[in-house]
Design a protein around this motif. Structure first.
Motif, mmCIF file in Angstrom:
data_model
loop_
_atom_site.group_PDB
_atom_site.id
_atom_site.type_symbol
_atom_site.label_atom_id
_atom_site.label_comp_id
_atom_site.label_asym_id
_atom_site.label_seq_id
_atom_site.Cartn_x
_atom_site.Cartn_y
_atom_site.Cartn_z
ATOM 1 N N GLY A 158 6.826 -49.815 -32.550
ATOM 2 C CA GLY A 158 6.294 -51.099 -33.006
ATOM 3 C C GLY A 158 5.590 -51.883 -31.921
ATOM 4 O O GLY A 158 4.981 -52.910 -32.205
ATOM 5 N N LEU A 159 5.691 -51.430 -30.673
ATOM 6 C CA LEU A 159 5.177 -52.263 -29.590
ATOM 7 C C LEU A 159 3.688 -52.530 -29.718
ATOM 8 O O LEU A 159 3.211 -53.618 -29.420
ATOM 9 C CB LEU A 159 5.478 -51.613 -28.232
ATOM 10 N N LEU A 160 2.958 -51.491 -30.164
ATOM 11 C CA LEU A 160 1.514 -51.641 -30.245
ATOM 12 C C LEU A 160 1.152 -52.877 -31.077
ATOM 13 O O LEU A 160 0.328 -53.698 -30.661
ATOM 14 C CB LEU A 160 0.895 -50.385 -30.866
ATOM 15 N N ASP A 161 1.813 -53.006 -32.237
ATOM 16 C CA ASP A 161 1.530 -54.173 -33.069
ATOM 17 C C ASP A 161 2.102 -55.457 -32.457
ATOM 18 O O ASP A 161 1.502 -56.537 -32.579
ATOM 19 C CB ASP A 161 2.126 -53.982 -34.471
ATOM 20 N N ALA A 162 3.245 -55.311 -31.807
ATOM 21 C CA ALA A 162 3.900 -56.490 -31.268
ATOM 22 C C ALA A 162 3.086 -57.123 -30.150
ATOM 23 O O ALA A 162 3.159 -58.335 -29.943
ATOM 24 C CB ALA A 162 5.298 -56.159 -30.774
ATOM 25 N N VAL A 163 2.305 -56.345 -29.423
ATOM 26 C CA VAL A 163 1.440 -56.911 -28.387
ATOM 27 C C VAL A 163 -0.002 -57.010 -28.884
ATOM 28 O O VAL A 163 -0.903 -57.296 -28.117
ATOM 29 C CB VAL A 163 1.487 -56.106 -27.072
ATOM 30 N N ARG A 164 -0.164 -56.809 -30.172
ATOM 31 C CA ARG A 164 -1.480 -56.914 -30.811
ATOM 32 C C ARG A 164 -2.495 -55.997 -30.122
ATOM 33 O O ARG A 164 -3.600 -56.384 -29.776
ATOM 34 C CB ARG A 164 -1.981 -58.372 -30.775
ATOM 35 N N GLY A 165 -2.055 -54.768 -29.894
ATOM 36 C CA GLY A 165 -2.921 -53.804 -29.227
ATOM 37 C C GLY A 165 -3.787 -53.048 -30.220
ATOM 38 O O GLY A 165 -3.529 -53.042 -31.426
ATOM 39 N N ALA A 251 11.767 -56.912 -25.120
ATOM 40 C CA ALA A 251 11.257 -56.764 -26.482
ATOM 41 C C ALA A 251 10.173 -57.820 -26.682
ATOM 42 O O ALA A 251 10.334 -58.967 -26.286
ATOM 43 C CB ALA A 251 12.376 -56.949 -27.498
ATOM 44 N N GLN A 252 9.062 -57.372 -27.290
ATOM 45 C CA GLN A 252 8.002 -58.302 -27.642
ATOM 46 C C GLN A 252 8.058 -58.497 -29.151
ATOM 47 O O GLN A 252 8.152 -57.532 -29.907
ATOM 48 C CB GLN A 252 6.636 -57.724 -27.237
ATOM 49 N N VAL A 253 8.031 -59.759 -29.566
ATOM 50 C CA VAL A 253 8.157 -60.073 -30.991
ATOM 51 C C VAL A 253 7.029 -61.017 -31.375
ATOM 52 O O VAL A 253 6.744 -61.974 -30.658
ATOM 53 C CB VAL A 253 9.512 -60.756 -31.293
ATOM 54 N N THR A 254 6.372 -60.708 -32.484
ATOM 55 C CA THR A 254 5.465 -61.721 -33.023
ATOM 56 C C THR A 254 6.161 -62.381 -34.198
ATOM 57 O O THR A 254 6.874 -61.727 -34.967
ATOM 58 C CB THR A 254 4.128 -61.120 -33.495
ATOM 59 N N ILE A 255 5.951 -63.672 -34.292
ATOM 60 C CA ILE A 255 6.649 -64.439 -35.322
ATOM 61 C C ILE A 255 5.634 -65.244 -36.120
ATOM 62 O O ILE A 255 4.480 -65.391 -35.727
ATOM 63 C CB ILE A 255 7.677 -65.415 -34.708
ATOM 64 N N ALA A 256 6.100 -65.787 -37.229
ATOM 65 C CA ALA A 256 5.262 -66.704 -38.001
ATOM 66 C C ALA A 256 5.149 -68.018 -37.246
ATOM 67 O O ALA A 256 6.022 -68.375 -36.448
ATOM 68 C CB ALA A 256 5.896 -66.947 -39.372
ATOM 69 N N VAL A 257 4.053 -68.739 -37.481
ATOM 70 C CA VAL A 257 3.851 -70.018 -36.800
ATOM 71 C C VAL A 257 5.020 -70.956 -37.127
ATOM 72 O O VAL A 257 5.401 -71.113 -38.285
ATOM 73 C CB VAL A 257 2.526 -70.654 -37.264
ATOM 74 N N GLY A 258 5.598 -71.499 -36.079
ATOM 75 C CA GLY A 258 6.652 -72.484 -36.303
ATOM 76 C C GLY A 258 8.035 -71.896 -36.397
ATOM 77 O O GLY A 258 9.011 -72.620 -36.491
ATOM 78 N N ALA A 259 8.137 -70.531 -36.343
ATOM 79 C CA ALA A 259 9.460 -69.923 -36.495
ATOM 80 C C ALA A 259 10.189 -69.803 -35.169
ATOM 81 O O ALA A 259 11.311 -69.295 -35.114
ATOM 82 C CB ALA A 259 9.338 -68.553 -37.155
ATOM 83 N N GLY A 260 9.537 -70.283 -34.094
ATOM 84 C CA GLY A 260 10.091 -70.085 -32.750
ATOM 85 C C GLY A 260 11.529 -70.553 -32.608
ATOM 86 O O GLY A 260 12.371 -69.836 -32.065
ATOM 87 N N ALA A 261 11.798 -71.744 -33.115
ATOM 88 C CA ALA A 261 13.133 -72.304 -32.913
ATOM 89 C C ALA A 261 14.191 -71.456 -33.617
ATOM 90 O O ALA A 261 15.242 -71.148 -33.046
ATOM 91 C CB ALA A 261 13.169 -73.737 -33.443
#
Lengths: 426, 269
Positions: A158-165, A251-261
């Motif tokens: 999943g890393l490729l997508d997680a770093v938007r590669g 681990a690199q994670v992409t999240i939805a806007v505002g989901a950080g907290a």
């Protein structure tokens, strides 16, 4: 001597009938008299309201520009920075050395995928290949200069997508390669150049140490972890099999806007329910906190300036109303002689200063709106203004007039009609 | 009997006044002027005096205290035209201020329309000033930025003249003083005599029971003085009670009754 007469009036103690309340100096009369009092000196009126205009104007400009700028910040919102989460094992410092105290489980992808707000998950770790070299040909050339091998990294699929590669050519490895520990690699674009691998359709191989690995793709670009472009990427399963990889580093994670907290709170528990504090989660900062802090400072300065201008404006109104009271002593005496009570006189001057303040507020608010619109036009921003703030600012002018007019009004009411009527010819 | 064409409209100002026998305070608006015999009383019961001073004194604090008015007794009946004369500093103005409810006596009692005023609240005294007393000042006291009509209307604001009647009455009052051709003029462009006429119109618009004039001709030449005094004669003939304070013998000569004040002592002439 005073006959005790209850009279028809509810008000006790009123001996003298006063006519119908609507006929005697009602609101209409009050407003008309105040309007005449103000309107008789237009030039002075202009000078009087300048302070209030400036104060209210700067207030509206401050609020308006702050709101407009806030809208602008939201538009220039850094999408990548706001949706990237990095998870690392916590570190503890003991003496001089720093060591990790926690670990990221191998199934990090499965664990974090389940969290609300998480979109892509990938993990990465450096692989220690010892003294082994990385080369495109298995030739041991003693005369060749010793080169530092490109770093070898173990990554989850999943890393490729997680770093938007993006993949420049070929493909990335998937969960199958990982599970089977296939000897496949993906090369970062610069590592590929260094190794002389430009196409993957003929299934080129590279050698790490003695072992050959099939190059199945070349990584073109990434948004995060740009060191991946210089590296040789292995599936984690392969790294564990061939190089005894001990654990995941990040681990690199992409999240939805505002989901950080939310993610920041839940990820450690998902990864290590027993000791969630052993996992460090770096969530994106709340939307441009720094910028907002700066903005707040600027606002505070502007608001302070506005407050000072308002104070000066209020003092100006008080001053001019006081002057006007002094000038119109004869008029006050006359009104008293004609039957005005002290209250009527006080009310008139109070209403005059409130109207002056309101006028200043209205003009100031209008000018403020114009300035906000003009600045927005010049900067090609979208002007954003809260109507309530504008109307409130205009009304604030009236409140200032009220505060400023109180003392002069009391002063006017205290003027003795005798003293007022003496002398002063018209 | 008190003639009262100057007292239309106000809703019974004397209601429940036990001292008052005269019922025509409630004359309808626009009632015809009664023919005007000057002698008050006659065969009827004596009417309640408009002004009655009972041992009124006024002193101002100082060292020694200034006795501006000493134990004055004065009765002014409805329809009377009284002039108060005296040299300057004799207490004329003090008397006027007391009569006009602008000041309170140190001792004694002042009855206006039989109503004791000494203990009244300032609010009631204001109402009395607005409703029952008309003032004419030496220096006119017209508002310079307001038209003649507005200046006259000013007196209706505080005296309870019904809103719908205000304009009509202002026009009538200006008609009465011969100033209806100057409605929209500002006072500074009027002559002194014209200004004083406007002031008189303002004083009578609220149908006062007594008109108090303080040196009404003090700022006027002899010709315009004569005009204003003629106006006073007319008002008197129409039944208005007048008290004119002056130091001018020609002015006081026009009044049937004259009171002299010297060093704070009041005596009939």
């Amino acid at each position: 001597m005073l006959p005790a007469r209850a009279g028809r009036r509810a008000r006790p103690g009123v001996v003298v009938p006063r006519g119908a309340p609507l006929d005697r100096f009602g609101l209409r009369d009050l407003l008309a008299e105040a309007a005449h009092g103000i309107g008789s000196r237009p030039a002075r009126l202009l000078l009087t309201i300048v302070g209030t205009v400036l104060g209210i104007g700067s207030l509206v400009v401050t609020v308006g520009l702050a709101q407009t700028a806030a809208g602008q910040v939201a538009r220039q919102f850094d999408a990548v920075a706001a949706t990237q989460v990095v998870v690392e094992p916590a570190t503890a410092r003991s003496g001089d050395s720093q060591r990790t105290v926690g670990r990221i489980p191998w199934d990090v992808e499965d664990r974090l995928d389940r969290l609300a707000g998480v979109e892509q998950v990938g993990a990465v770790s450096t692989v220690d290949i010892g003294a082994a070299t990385v080369s495109a040909v298995p030739v041991n050339d003693p005369s060749a200069p010793a080169l530092t091998p490109p770093p070898v990294l173990a990554t989850t699929p999943g890393l490729l997508d997680a770093v938007r590669g993006t993949i420049a050519t070929g493909r990335s490895f998937d969960a199958g390669h990982d599970a089977r520990a296939d000897r496949v690699v993906v090369l970062g674009v610069r590592a590929a150049q260094r190794l002389g691998v430009f196409r993957v359709d003929r299934q080129p191989s590279i050698f790490i140490g003695e072992r050959p690995y099939t190059v199945i793709g070349i990584l073109g670009d990434v948004q995060r972890r740009s060191d991946l472009l210089d590296s040789v990427l292995l599936p984690v399963g392969t790294a564990r099999a061939d190089f005894a990889l001990a654990g995941l580093e990040q681990a690199q994670v992409t999240i939805a806007v505002g989901a950080g907290a939310v993610v920041g709170e839940q990820a450690p528990i998902a990864l290590d329910p027993a000791t969630p504090e052993a996992v460090d989660v770096q969530v994106p900062p709340p939307p441009s906190a720094v910028r907002r802090d700066v903005q707040a400072d600027i606002n505070a300065i502007f608001l302070a300036l506005g407050a000072v201008a308002l104070l000066v404006g209020g003092l100006g109104i008080a001053n001019v109303t006081l002057l006007s009271v002094r000038e119109r002593v004869g008029e006050i005496g006359l009104r008293r002689a004609l039957g005005a009570t002290t209250r009527d006189v006080a009310q008139q001057f109070l209403v005059e200063s409130v109207v002056i303040g309101l006028l200043g507020g209205l003009v100031g608010a209008a000018i403020g709106v114009l300035v906000v619109v003009a600045v927005s036009l010049a900067k090609e921003w979208t002007p954003i203004l809260d109507e309530a703030a504008v109307v409130g600012s205009a009304l604030l002018g009236g409140v200032i007039g009220l505060a400023a007019g109180t003392y002069p009004a009391v002063k006017a009411a205290r003027i003795e009609p005798i003293a007022a009527l003496r002398g002063t010819a018209t | 009997m008190r003639r009262s064409d100057v007292d239309p409209g106000r809703a019974d100002p004397h209601r429940a006044d036990p001292h008052r026998a005269d019922p025509d305070g409630a004359a309808p608006p626009g009632a015809d002027p009664h023919p005007a015999p000057d002698a008050p009383g006659g065969a009827c019961a004596p009417p309640v005096p408009v002004i009655e001073l009972r041992g009124v004194a006024r002193s101002f604090p100082g060292d020694p205290p200034v006795q501006a008015l000493r134990h004055a007794d004065l009765v002014v009946r409805p329809g009377e035209y009284v002039s108060v004369v005296g040299p300057s500093g004799s207490g004329k103005s003090t008397l006027l201020h007391l009569l006009g409810l602008l000041d309170r006596p140190t001792s004694g009692e002042y009855l206006l329309d039989g109503l004791a005023t000494r203990e009244l609240t300032e609010r009631d005294r204001s109402a009395l000033r607005g409703g029952r007393i008309g003032f004419v000042f030496q220096s006119f006291h017209l508002l310079p930025h307001r038209t003649v009509l507005d200046n006259v209307l000013l007196a209706t604001l505080y005296s309870g003249v019904p809103r719908t009647e205000r304009r009509d009455r202002a026009h009538a009052a200006l008609e009465r003083v011969g100033m209806s051709h100057r409605l929209d003029f500002l006072p500074p462009v009027l002559s002194g005599g014209e200004r004083q006429r406007v002031a008189v119109a303002r004083a009578v618009i609220a149908s006062p029971h007594v008109l108090l004039a303080d040196e009404p001709t003090g700022n006027l030449d002899s010709v315009t003085s004569g005009g204003v005094l003629d106006l006073f004669d007319e008002l008197h003939a129409q039944g208005l009670t007048l008290v004119v304070i002056t130091h001018d013998a020609t002015v006081s000569a026009r009044a049937p009754r004259c009171v002299r004040i010297t060093d704070g002592v009041l005596q009939e002439v």
